[in-house]
Design a protein around this motif. Structure first.
Motif, PDB file in Angstrom:
ATOM      1  N   CYS A  12      21.185 -34.756 -72.407  1.00  0.00           N
ATOM      2  CA  CYS A  12      20.724 -33.594 -71.648  1.00  0.00           C
ATOM      3  C   CYS A  12      21.885 -32.900 -70.942  1.00  0.00           C
ATOM      4  N   LYS A  15      24.124 -31.126 -73.700  1.00  0.00           N
ATOM      5  CA  LYS A  15      23.558 -30.009 -74.447  1.00  0.00           C
ATOM      6  C   LYS A  15      22.779 -29.009 -73.591  1.00  0.00           C
ATOM      7  N   GLY A  16      22.432 -29.367 -72.374  1.00  0.00           N
ATOM      8  CA  GLY A  16      21.575 -28.517 -71.549  1.00  0.00           C
ATOM      9  C   GLY A  16      22.276 -27.297 -70.989  1.00  0.00           C
ATOM     10  N   SER A  17      21.514 -26.213 -70.857  1.00  0.00           N
ATOM     11  CA  SER A  17      22.015 -25.001 -70.207  1.00  0.00           C
ATOM     12  C   SER A  17      22.023 -25.233 -68.696  1.00  0.00           C
ATOM     13  N   GLU A  18      22.550 -24.261 -67.957  1.00  0.00           N
ATOM     14  CA  GLU A  18      22.535 -24.363 -66.499  1.00  0.00           C
ATOM     15  C   GLU A  18      21.102 -24.430 -65.972  1.00  0.00           C
ATOM     16  N   VAL A  19      20.190 -23.668 -66.588  1.00  0.00           N
ATOM     17  CA  VAL A  19      18.783 -23.698 -66.188  1.00  0.00           C
ATOM     18  C   VAL A  19      18.188 -25.077 -66.480  1.00  0.00           C
ATOM     19  N   ASP A  20      18.489 -25.625 -67.657  1.00  0.00           N
ATOM     20  CA  ASP A  20      18.010 -26.969 -68.009  1.00  0.00           C
ATOM     21  C   ASP A  20      18.513 -28.005 -67.001  1.00  0.00           C
ATOM     22  N   SER A  22      19.533 -27.522 -63.925  1.00  0.00           N
ATOM     23  CA  SER A  22      18.912 -27.307 -62.617  1.00  0.00           C
ATOM     24  C   SER A  22      17.520 -27.932 -62.577  1.00  0.00           C
TER      25      SER A  22
END
Length: 162
Positions: A12, A15-20, A22
């Protein structure tokens, strides 16, 4: 189990974006508070609930910060989250006034959604309308941070012996 969690978290984070990230941090902070015994239930920690109970007035209030994790595809708070908050605030109000050895469970929950759940937080309030020997009737309201009411609910709860 720890190895599996490490793999999931590493994946996570990688690979996660900043939104992910958060949203993940918000969920993990809630779990941490549950683990640290700041909350008794996981749902309280997940939603970061702040509760205020006035047993004399038979009123309960809950405030939660909003986070993307609770949003639906329209980018507003999912109706199920609002329903959970209303059910929780109403049940908490009832359970706070019941005698030792008794609890309340939801029998019927009616919700009228009025406006989208947006903003920084939701504030829910419940007030007991009728307290019988076997059932309690209660009303609840949910407001967003700008003060706009987003939902009105009524519920009937069974009183049961624990």
């Amino acid at each position: 189990m720890k190895d599996k969690l490490h793999l999931l978290l590493d994946n996570c984070i990688e690979k996660g974006s900043e939104v992910d990230l958060s949203a993940l941090a918000h969920v993990l902070e809630g779990f941490q508070k549950k683990i640290d015994n700041k909350y008794t239930q996981y749902i309280d920690g997940l939603l970061h609930m702040e509760r205020k109970i006035d047993k004399e007035k038979k009123i309960c209030e809950i405030k939660v910060p909003l986070n993307e994790v609770w949003n639906n595809s329209l980018d507003i708070v999912h109706g199920g989250i609002t329903a959970t908050l209303l059910d929780t605030v109403m049940g908490t109000a009832i359970n706070a006034v019941l005698p030792e050895g008794f609890g309340a469970v939801t029998n019927q929950l009616n919700i009228h959604y009025i406006a989208p759940g947006i903003g920084d937080s939701l504030h829910c309030k419940a007030e007991i309308i009728h307290h019988g020997s076997k059932t309690v009737v209660i009303s609840g309201e949910a407001f967003r941070s700008d003060g706009k009411k987003i939902a009105h609910a009524t519920g009937t709860f069974f009183i049961i012996q624990k």
